[in-house]
Design a protein around this motif. Sequence first.
Motif, PDB file in Angstrom:
ATOM      1  N   ASP A   1       0.822  -1.214   0.000  1.00  0.00           N
ATOM      2  CA  ASP A   1       0.000   0.000   0.000  1.00  0.00           C
ATOM      3  C   ASP A   1       0.861   1.271   0.000  1.00  0.00           C
ATOM      4  O   ASP A   1       0.349   2.365   0.233  1.00  0.00           O
TER       5      ASP A   1
ATOM      6  N   ARG B   1     -11.867   2.661   3.913  1.00  0.00           N
ATOM      7  CA  ARG B   1     -12.563   2.569   2.629  1.00  0.00           C
ATOM      8  C   ARG B   1     -14.059   2.752   2.863  1.00  0.00           C
ATOM      9  O   ARG B   1     -14.600   2.247   3.837  1.00  0.00           O
TER      10      ARG B   1
ATOM     11  N   LYS C   1     -17.667   1.557   2.050  1.00  0.00           N
ATOM     12  CA  LYS C   1     -18.197   0.279   1.567  1.00  0.00           C
ATOM     13  C   LYS C   1     -18.681   0.405   0.126  1.00  0.00           C
ATOM     14  O   LYS C   1     -18.639  -0.560  -0.634  1.00  0.00           O
ATOM     15  N   SER C   2     -19.131   1.600  -0.252  1.00  0.00           N
ATOM     16  CA  SER C   2     -19.688   1.810  -1.590  1.00  0.00           C
ATOM     17  C   SER C   2     -18.639   2.088  -2.662  1.00  0.00           C
ATOM     18  O   SER C   2     -18.971   2.177  -3.837  1.00  0.00           O
ATOM     19  N   LYS C   3     -17.359   2.246  -2.258  1.00  0.00           N
ATOM     20  CA  LYS C   3     -16.294   2.543  -3.221  1.00  0.00           C
ATOM     21  C   LYS C   3     -15.063   1.721  -2.858  1.00  0.00           C
ATOM     22  O   LYS C   3     -14.887   1.293  -1.734  1.00  0.00           O
ATOM     23  N   SER C   4     -14.162   1.587  -3.810  1.00  0.00           N
ATOM     24  CA  SER C   4     -12.953   0.817  -3.533  1.00  0.00           C
ATOM     25  C   SER C   4     -11.764   1.696  -3.127  1.00  0.00           C
ATOM     26  O   SER C   4     -10.771   1.196  -2.633  1.00  0.00           O
ATOM     27  N   GLU C   5     -11.891   3.008  -3.313  1.00  0.00           N
ATOM     28  CA  GLU C   5     -10.746   3.875  -3.016  1.00  0.00           C
ATOM     29  C   GLU C   5     -10.555   4.081  -1.515  1.00  0.00           C
ATOM     30  O   GLU C   5     -11.503   4.026  -0.741  1.00  0.00           O
TER      31      GLU C   5
END
Length: 170
Positions: free
Chosen positions: A18, A68, A70-74
């Motif tokens: 990361d 993060r 939950k609705s996005k991966s970023e």
Amino acid sequence: MLTLETNRLLLHPFKMDDIEVFHQINTDPFIRQYLWDDVVIDQSTAQEILATNRKQFDHHQLGLWKIRLKSKSEIIGYTGLWNFFDEPQPQLIYALLPQYSKLGFASEAAQAIIDYAFRELGFTYLIAATDEPHKASQHVAQRLGMSFVEKRIEDGKATLFYRLENSQGN
């Protein structure tokens, strides 16, 4: 590794791969203004922090978690427990990218860390320190139920310390 979950967020410990996103977050002007005294850290500093983070999780089950939605991966920031100012135990830390601030994410993520520290690690209290001019960070600490303890000069600047007692008696 240890994943924490809230209504809107997933928190995962940072891993060595990361490095790019961790470096990018910490060099964002909004975050570095207070966490790094506006210094742009280099990749090797970010790598050293992540190496220390891995050791902290391996030996003490604590460190820095990436946040993060939950609705996005970023990744939108991070939170966790980290050693500052020669305090006897790690302190609460939270940092969000500017576009995700003032939406309650810092409080939500930090509350998950508080719950974990009290329930799983048996902390009897938690401390959070913030630069005196960083009003948003102070508001998060207050929303979390932390009480102002003292103002000290740390690294040449006024730093405010907040504390939260474990009311569960763990």
